[in-house]
Design a protein around this motif. Structure first.
Motif, PDB file in Angstrom:
ATOM      1  N   ILE A  59       0.819  -1.224   0.000  1.00  0.00           N
ATOM      2  CA  ILE A  59       0.000   0.000   0.000  1.00  0.00           C
ATOM      3  C   ILE A  59       0.853   1.276   0.000  1.00  0.00           C
ATOM      4  CG2 ILE A  59      -2.033  -1.081   1.027  1.00  0.00           C
ATOM      5  CD1 ILE A  59      -1.144   0.167   3.718  1.00  0.00           C
ATOM      6  N   GLY A  60       2.101   1.125  -0.396  1.00  0.00           N
ATOM      7  CA  GLY A  60       2.905   2.320  -0.648  1.00  0.00           C
ATOM      8  C   GLY A  60       3.594   2.928   0.556  1.00  0.00           C
ATOM      9  N   LEU A  61       3.587   2.235   1.689  1.00  0.00           N
ATOM     10  CA  LEU A  61       4.167   2.837   2.896  1.00  0.00           C
ATOM     11  C   LEU A  61       5.634   2.461   3.112  1.00  0.00           C
ATOM     12  CD1 LEU A  61       1.221   2.445   5.444  1.00  0.00           C
ATOM     13  CD2 LEU A  61       1.932   4.484   4.189  1.00  0.00           C
ATOM     14  N   VAL A  62       6.073   1.384   2.486  1.00  0.00           N
ATOM     15  CA  VAL A  62       7.475   0.973   2.640  1.00  0.00           C
ATOM     16  C   VAL A  62       8.048   0.687   1.254  1.00  0.00           C
ATOM     17  CG1 VAL A  62       9.058  -0.653   3.740  1.00  0.00           C
ATOM     18  CG2 VAL A  62       6.900  -0.117   4.853  1.00  0.00           C
ATOM     19  N   PRO A  63       8.826   1.607   0.721  1.00  0.00           N
ATOM     20  CA  PRO A  63       9.350   1.406  -0.629  1.00  0.00           C
ATOM     21  C   PRO A  63      10.287   0.199  -0.693  1.00  0.00           C
ATOM     22  CG  PRO A  63       9.883   3.610   0.212  1.00  0.00           C
ATOM     23  CD  PRO A  63       9.281   2.849   1.338  1.00  0.00           C
ATOM     24  N   PRO A  64      10.139  -0.622  -1.706  1.00  0.00           N
ATOM     25  CA  PRO A  64      10.995  -1.802  -1.800  1.00  0.00           C
ATOM     26  C   PRO A  64      12.430  -1.452  -2.182  1.00  0.00           C
ATOM     27  CG  PRO A  64       9.462  -1.704  -3.654  1.00  0.00           C
ATOM     28  CD  PRO A  64       9.134  -0.552  -2.779  1.00  0.00           C
ATOM     29  N   ALA A  80       3.454   9.065 -10.148  1.00  0.00           N
ATOM     30  CA  ALA A  80       3.603  10.391  -9.545  1.00  0.00           C
ATOM     31  C   ALA A  80       2.701  10.430  -8.302  1.00  0.00           C
ATOM     32  CB  ALA A  80       3.183  11.451 -10.537  1.00  0.00           C
ATOM     33  N   GLU A  81       3.058  11.293  -7.360  1.00  0.00           N
ATOM     34  CA  GLU A  81       2.373  11.302  -6.063  1.00  0.00           C
ATOM     35  C   GLU A  81       0.847  11.427  -6.179  1.00  0.00           C
ATOM     36  OE1 GLU A  81       4.592  13.507  -3.106  1.00  0.00           O
ATOM     37  OE2 GLU A  81       2.688  13.934  -2.084  1.00  0.00           O
ATOM     38  N   ASP A  82       0.389  12.341  -7.036  1.00  0.00           N
ATOM     39  CA  ASP A  82      -1.057  12.552  -7.197  1.00  0.00           C
ATOM     40  C   ASP A  82      -1.749  11.273  -7.660  1.00  0.00           C
ATOM     41  OD1 ASP A  82      -0.812  15.069  -6.429  1.00  0.00           O
ATOM     42  OD2 ASP A  82      -1.354  15.991  -8.365  1.00  0.00           O
ATOM     43  N   LEU A  87      -4.921   6.307  -6.602  1.00  0.00           N
ATOM     44  CA  LEU A  87      -4.959   4.838  -6.632  1.00  0.00           C
ATOM     45  C   LEU A  87      -5.247   4.296  -5.229  1.00  0.00           C
ATOM     46  CD1 LEU A  87      -4.447   2.289  -8.386  1.00  0.00           C
ATOM     47  CD2 LEU A  87      -2.088   2.363  -7.572  1.00  0.00           C
ATOM     48  N   LEU A  88      -4.589   4.888  -4.246  1.00  0.00           N
ATOM     49  CA  LEU A  88      -4.730   4.381  -2.870  1.00  0.00           C
ATOM     50  C   LEU A  88      -6.116   4.652  -2.285  1.00  0.00           C
ATOM     51  CD1 LEU A  88      -1.153   5.142  -1.571  1.00  0.00           C
ATOM     52  CD2 LEU A  88      -2.164   2.897  -1.997  1.00  0.00           C
ATOM     53  N   GLN A  89      -6.849   5.584  -2.905  1.00  0.00           N
ATOM     54  CA  GLN A  89      -8.229   5.803  -2.449  1.00  0.00           C
ATOM     55  C   GLN A  89      -9.134   4.623  -2.785  1.00  0.00           C
ATOM     56  OE1 GLN A  89      -9.646   9.621  -3.872  1.00  0.00           O
ATOM     57  NE2 GLN A  89      -7.680  10.495  -3.277  1.00  0.00           N
ATOM     58  N   ARG A  90      -8.655   3.753  -3.665  1.00  0.00           N
ATOM     59  CA  ARG A  90      -9.465   2.584  -4.039  1.00  0.00           C
ATOM     60  C   ARG A  90      -9.180   1.387  -3.131  1.00  0.00           C
ATOM     61  NH1 ARG A  90      -7.867   2.164 -10.156  1.00  0.00           N
ATOM     62  NH2 ARG A  90      -9.256   0.372 -10.118  1.00  0.00           N
TER      63      ARG A  90
END
Ligand SMILES: Nc1ncnc2c1ncn2[C@@H]1O[C@H](COP(=O)(O)OP(=O)(O)OP(=O)(O)O)[C@@H](O)[C@H]1O
Ligand SMILES: [Mg+2]
Length: 251
Positions: A59-64, A80-82, A87-90
């Motif tokens: 979910i994007g909280l820990v970059p690999p 890009a951040e926006d 995407l994460l709102q889904r």
């Protein structure tokens, strides 16, 4: 690049490596996993094996450090951040420790995402909040503070918050931990109802055998930074493997 095996998956992780520091050994070291829409997946493994880390990486909280993470068909860490935010709102997340904002009421917590990410009128936000609180058995609790709720109530409020935007995927980290068996079973039932009625894809970290049985989906077991089992829970139960045997019948 998307391989045929990853096409159409709501989550696709390939050769994922995650470490918390430059010089630290990786917590995840080559995890590959793909999840179909509408499926129920339980992620299990010993304490500290990296289950929460895997969820956070998805979910994007820990970059690999290396590898690929695709969420709903998009390469999460290349956006890009926006675009990543939308995407994460889904996606809905129920964190391991509830993570309600202590200075907001329960209702404000549940309605926060709606308020931030949609143009819904306050009256509509209120209606959605009330409806979700009712569904999780917390009708009438909107004006209470999170600190006034019991652990189980807080978890159910966190579930209402995770569902408020009607996510396509719901991630739950130990939804039943620390709850009495009846409340834990109630949470599992709620999750299954969401899966059945709204086709929400469920990805649940749990170590509760009863919960794995109730959710009755796919089982993914992590150990040593890798996936060591990936199949149905039913097959795992009868598989002739000492590591699975030990998991289902701890001595
Ligand atoms: N923010 C962090 N910074 C540094 N190390 C971390 C961080 N979060 C987790 N770790 C380490 O990564 C490893 C995996 O932790 P993680 O929380 O993913 O395990 P887990 O499988 O969810 O465990 P549990 O079942 O106890 O919740 C552990 O060794 C932990 O100490
Ligand atoms: Mg954890």
């Amino acid at each position: 690049m998307t391989s045929p095996a990853m096409a159409g998956k709501v989550v696709a992780v390939r050769d994922l490596q995650v470490a918390y520091a430059e010089d630290a050994p990786p917590v995840l070291d080559g995890v590959t996993l793909a999840v179909d829409r509408g499926d129920v997946t339980c992620i299990v493994g010993g304490s500290g094996c990296g289950k929460s880390t895997l969820l956070k990486a998805i979910i994007g909280l820990v970059p690999p450090r290396a590898g690929l993470v695709q969420l709903l068909g998009e390469s999460l860490y290349e956006l890009a951040e926006d675009n990543r935010d939308s995407l994460l709102q889904r996606v809905g997340v129920m964190f391991q420790y509830g993570a309600m904002l202590g200075s907001l009421t329960v209702g404000e917590n549940v309605g926060l995402a709606l308020q931030m990410h949609t143009s819904a009128e306050p009256g509509l936000v209120q209606d959605v909040v009330d409806a979700w609180l009712e569904r999780v058995g917390l009708a009438g609790s909107a004006n209470r503070m999170p600190s006034e709720l019991s652990g189980g109530m807080r978890k159910r409020a966190a579930l209402a918050r995770a569902m408020a935007l009607e996510p396509e995927i719901l991630f739950c980290d130990e939804p039943g931990a620390g709850l009495d068996p009846i409340t834990a079973a109630g949470i599992d039932r709620l999750l299954l109802t969401l899966n059945e009625r709204q086709a929400t894809t469920l990805i649940v970290v749990t170590h509760e055998l009863l919960s794995i049985e109730r959710l009755d989906g796919r089982l993914v077991m992590l150990d040593g930074g890798r996936v060591i089992y990936d199949g149905t829970a039913q097959e795992a139960r009868v598989a002739a493997r000492s590591d699975l045997e030990l998991f289902f019948h701890p001595r």
